[in-house]
Design an enzyme around this catalytic site. Structure first.
Site, mmCIF file in Angstrom:
data_model
loop_
_atom_site.group_PDB
_atom_site.id
_atom_site.type_symbol
_atom_site.label_atom_id
_atom_site.label_comp_id
_atom_site.label_asym_id
_atom_site.label_seq_id
_atom_site.Cartn_x
_atom_site.Cartn_y
_atom_site.Cartn_z
ATOM 1 N N SER A 83 64.109 52.694 44.134
ATOM 2 C CA SER A 83 64.928 51.601 44.668
ATOM 3 C C SER A 83 65.116 51.557 46.111
ATOM 4 O O SER A 83 65.645 52.770 46.351
ATOM 5 C CB SER A 83 65.940 51.073 43.673
ATOM 6 O OG SER A 83 65.518 50.913 42.482
HETATM 7 N N1 SAH Z 1 65.948 55.047 38.989
HETATM 8 C C1 SAH Z 1 64.569 55.511 39.725
HETATM 9 C C2 SAH Z 1 63.603 54.487 40.052
HETATM 10 C C3 SAH Z 1 63.126 53.916 39.026
HETATM 11 S S1 SAH Z 1 61.428 53.210 38.784
HETATM 12 C C4 SAH Z 1 65.150 56.628 40.878
HETATM 13 O O1 SAH Z 1 66.102 56.437 41.339
HETATM 14 O O2 SAH Z 1 63.911 57.181 41.484
HETATM 15 C C5 SAH Z 1 61.469 52.604 37.193
HETATM 16 C C6 SAH Z 1 61.261 53.818 36.109
HETATM 17 O O3 SAH Z 1 61.325 53.389 34.781
HETATM 18 C C7 SAH Z 1 59.892 54.511 36.435
HETATM 19 O O4 SAH Z 1 59.981 55.788 36.379
HETATM 20 C C8 SAH Z 1 59.300 53.973 34.709
HETATM 21 O O5 SAH Z 1 58.370 54.946 34.164
HETATM 22 C C9 SAH Z 1 60.516 53.917 34.225
HETATM 23 N N2 SAH Z 1 60.428 52.922 32.587
HETATM 24 C C10 SAH Z 1 59.626 52.069 32.529
HETATM 25 N N3 SAH Z 1 59.950 51.615 31.383
HETATM 26 C C11 SAH Z 1 60.880 52.664 30.735
HETATM 27 C C12 SAH Z 1 61.320 52.522 29.469
HETATM 28 N N4 SAH Z 1 61.112 51.723 28.339
HETATM 29 N N5 SAH Z 1 62.147 53.649 29.134
HETATM 30 C C13 SAH Z 1 62.256 54.659 30.240
HETATM 31 N N6 SAH Z 1 61.603 54.420 31.221
HETATM 32 C C14 SAH Z 1 61.090 53.591 31.625
#
Ligand code: SAH
Length: 239
Positions: A83
């Protein structure tokens, strides 16, 4: 309750400051906080201080290091993004962390948001669906000294019941609605921040729990990658 003092600077402990590249990153980080965060009216001094400390360039793919402090999201592979700094700040500030909380994050990605939360709270549990990202984030957080951040691999829409309740929950992917297990695992007086909407556009929502009443406030429009899993976008749940 008085906020807990911030822990010592993780990067100082590693002796990494002092070389010019890292001083350059430190300066870029200060500018990021000033122009992208403080100027957009985020004033919680503990949040600002943590954003000045956490080395965001360590939490982006090597080829994007020089862009780590830009006012933009960055790709982390597999169609996922880390993000924009401002949205990390806005979500974190909405949780009103004082320092003693146990926090749950859904969607670890590269671990930047988890590191910011670990700087502000007592303990952070973070759940990532993709095994490769989870393993790398766990190694990265350990290498950089974030001992109070614990990475789990699995479907975060189910929460992490073994460590509940959580004083704060942050969902870093776009949900069709607030996953019910997360509300069930929220402590009394706890707060959830979560982007809710369709796969293209969402509103950042703040949900506050008082006994069994949940009050929802809309914060601002946002765009996240989809939350997969049982209480997410089900058709897309394959890893
Ligand atoms: N917070 C992160 C960016 C997140 S991007 C940072 O600071 O780098 C969103 C993430 O959510 C992705 O890595 C994706 O694989 C994960 N995601 C999507 N659905 C999910 C679920 N049901 N449980 C856990 N992770 C999930």
């Amino acid at each position: 309750m008085r906020p807990r003092p911030l822990p010592p600077d993780f990067m100082d402990a590693g002796g990494i400051f002092g070389n010019s590249t890292h001083n350059g990153f430190a300066q870029a980080r200060q500018e990021m906080v000033e122009t992208q965060i403080r100027r957009r009216h985020i004033t919680d001094s503990r949040v600002l201080e943590c954003l000045e400390r956490v080395p965001r360039h360590e939490f982006v793919p090597a080829e994007f290091r020089d862009r780590a402090y830009e006012d933009a999201p960055l790709p982390i592979g597999e169609g996922q993004t880390i993000s924009q700094p401002y949205i990390v700040a806005a979500m974190t500030a909405a949780l009103h962390l004082q320092g003693d909380e146990r926090v749950l994050e859904i969607g670890t990605g590269f671990g930047y948001q988890a590191a910011v939360l670990a700087c502000l709270a007592r303990e952070v549990f973070t759940v990532e669906f993709r095994a490769g990202l989870a393993t790398e984030a766990a190694e990265r957080l350990a290498r950089l000294g974030y001992k109070n951040a614990h990475v789990h691999c699995g479907d975060g829409t189910l929460g992490l019941p073994e460590f509940a309740p959580y004083a704060a929950i942050l969902v870093a992917a776009a949900a069709p609605s607030v996953p019910a297990p997360l509300l069930a695992q929220l402590a009394q007086g706890g707060r959830v921040v979560v982007p809710v909407g369709d796969v293209e556009n969402q509103d950042l929502q703040l949900v506050e729990r008082s006994h069994d009443t949940f009050r929802t406030t809309m914060l601002e429009p946002c765009r996240f990658v989809p939350l997969l899993g049982a209480h997410g976008w089900k058709g897309t749940a394959q890893r």
